[in-house]
Design a protein around this motif. Structure first.
Motif: not given
Length: 327
Positions: A171-190, A118-127
Motif C-alpha cells: 500500500s501507499s501511505l499517501v493514499e492510505t492516510v486520507l482514506g483512513l481520515r474519511g473512514l475515521s470520521a464516518w465511523v465516529q458519525a455512524t 489489489r485493485v488500484r484506486r486513489c482512496a484519497s478521493m473517497e476519503g
C-alpha cells in the motif's frame, strides 16, 4: 504576555478566530458569539470564492486544486461551519463524478488479473469526500457507498494504492492516510462496524511504520509529493501533522509508536510558539490555473507561524498530553 493563541483569537480572518474559539477554547457553537462568528465565516470572501469557483467548470470536479472535490476539502480545512445551501450543490457535483459507473473503470480504477486483491484506486478521493462532507455537516446516505467501497478495495496489508504497475504490491501511505481520515470520521458519525474494522486494519499499517518510517527507521519518502517530514497545507496527502491528526481522531495518540512523529512535530514550533506551513501546496489565484486555490492561506515558510496549521498542531499536542506554555 500575549501568546500565539491570543493572536489567533483576534486574527483578521474570521475562519481563524472561529476555529481558535471552537477547537482550542472549546467554545460551544450554539452561543450568540459563536453563531455570529459562524455567519462571518460563511460570508467571508475566501470561503465564498472557493464555493463560487467550484461552479465555474463543474465538468472537472477533480481539477487541481479548484474543482468541486477540492472545494469541499478546502472549506473543511478552513473550518467552514456548514449551513450554507450552496455546499450541497458542490457536493452534488462531486457525487455525480465519484458515484458514476465510469469511476470504477480505468483510468480511475484499475484491476490486474493476477492481483484481484489489489485493485488500484486513489482512496484519497473517497476519503476526502467522506471527511469533508462530514466536517461540513453534509451527511448523506450516499456516503455509505464510499465507506463500503474503501472496505471492498482495501489491500491485504491494510491500505490502498493507485500505482498501476504490477510490481506495486504494498500500500501507499499517501493514499492510505486520507482514506483512513474519511473512514475515521464516518465511523465516529455512524458507528459503522464494518467500516470500523477496515479503519482498524489501516491504522495498524501506519502504526507498524511508526506513522512515517521504514522498518530500519529511515523516513518514508514517497515517489510523488513533498517529504512527509514537512508540513504541507491546505492540500494534503502525507505529512507528520496530517497523520498525527488522524491518530488524534482515532484516539490512538497514546500508542508509543506515535512518539517519534510527535517529537518531530514539536521540533517545528516557531519562535513565537506557533507552527509553520512548510510547503504551500496551492498558490492563490482569481482564475482557473494548475495547482491554484481561490482562497488565501496565510504565511508560509518554515519560520513563520501559519494560523490554520497552528490550530491543528495544538489540537494534536493537547490530545497527546503536551500542554507546553506557548509564547
Amino acid at each position: 504576555m500575549e501568546t500565539v493563541i491570543d493572536r489567533l483569537r483576534t486574527w483578521d480572518d474570521p475562519t481563524v478566530r472561529y476555529q481558535a474559539r471552537l477547537v482550542l477554547d472549546g467554545a460551544e457553537p450554539d452561543t450568540t458569539e459563536m453563531r455570529a462568528l459562524a455567519d462571518q465565516v460563511r460570508s467571508s470572501p475566501d470561503c465564498c470564492a472557493v464555493i463560487d469557483g467550484s461552479f465555474v467548470d463543474p465538468r472537472h470536479p477533480y481539477r487541481k486544486w479548484q474543482g468541486a472535490h477540492w472545494a469541499l476539502v478546502q472549506l473543511a480545512e478552513r473550518g467552514h461551519p456548514g449551513g450554507d445551501p450552496r455546499l450541497q450543490q458542490v457536493q452534488e457535483i462531486v457525487f455525480a463524478w465519484i458515484l458514476s459507473p465510469a469511476f470504477l473503470k480505468p483510468n480511475w480504477t484499475v484491476s490486474i488479473e493476477e492481483q484481484p486483491d489489489r485493485v488500484r484506486r486513489c482512496a484519497s478521493m473517497e476519503g476526502n469526500v467522506l471527511w469533508a462532507s462530514l466536517q461540513l455537516g453534509l451527511m448523506d446516505e450516499r456516503l455509505q457507498t464510499l465507506a463500503d467501497r474503501l472496505g471492498t478495495l482495501q489491500w491485504p496489508d491494510g491500505g490502498w494504492n493507485c500505482d498501476v504497475r504490477p510490481q506495486a504490491r504494498h500500500s501507499s501511505l499517501v493514499e492510505t492516510v486520507l482514506g483512513l481520515r474519511g473512514l475515521s470520521a464516518w465511523v465516529q458519525a455512524t458507528g459503522d462496524e464494518t467500516a470500523a474494522q477496515t479503519l482498524e486494519r489501516g491504522l495498524e499499517l501506519l502504526l507498524s511504520h511508526h506513522l512515517l518510517f521504514h522498518r530500519d527507521g529511515a523516513l518514508i519518502v514517497p515517489n510523488w509529493g513533498p517529504r512527509p517530514d514537512k508540513i504541507g497545507f491546505p492540500i494534503r496527502f502525507l505529512d507528520v501533522l496530517l497523520v498525527l491528526e488522524l491518530m488524534a481522531d482515532a484516539d490512538c495518540l497514546d500508542d508509543p509508536r506515535c512518539d517519534r512523529a510527535i517529537d518531530l512535530l514539536l521540533s517545528k514550533r516557531t519562535t513565537d510558539g506557533g507552527f509553520p506551513m512548510e510547503v504551500r501546496r496551492a498558490k492563490t489565484a482569481t482564475e482557473i490555473c494548475s495547482n491554484c486555490s481561490f482562497a488565501q492561506w496565510g504565511p508560509g515558510g518554515k519560520t513563520r507561524t501559519n494560523p490554520w496549521v497552528t490550530i491543528r498542531a495544538e489540537r494534536v499536542l493537547r490530545a497527546a498530553g503536551h500542554r507546553e506554555q506557548t509564547r
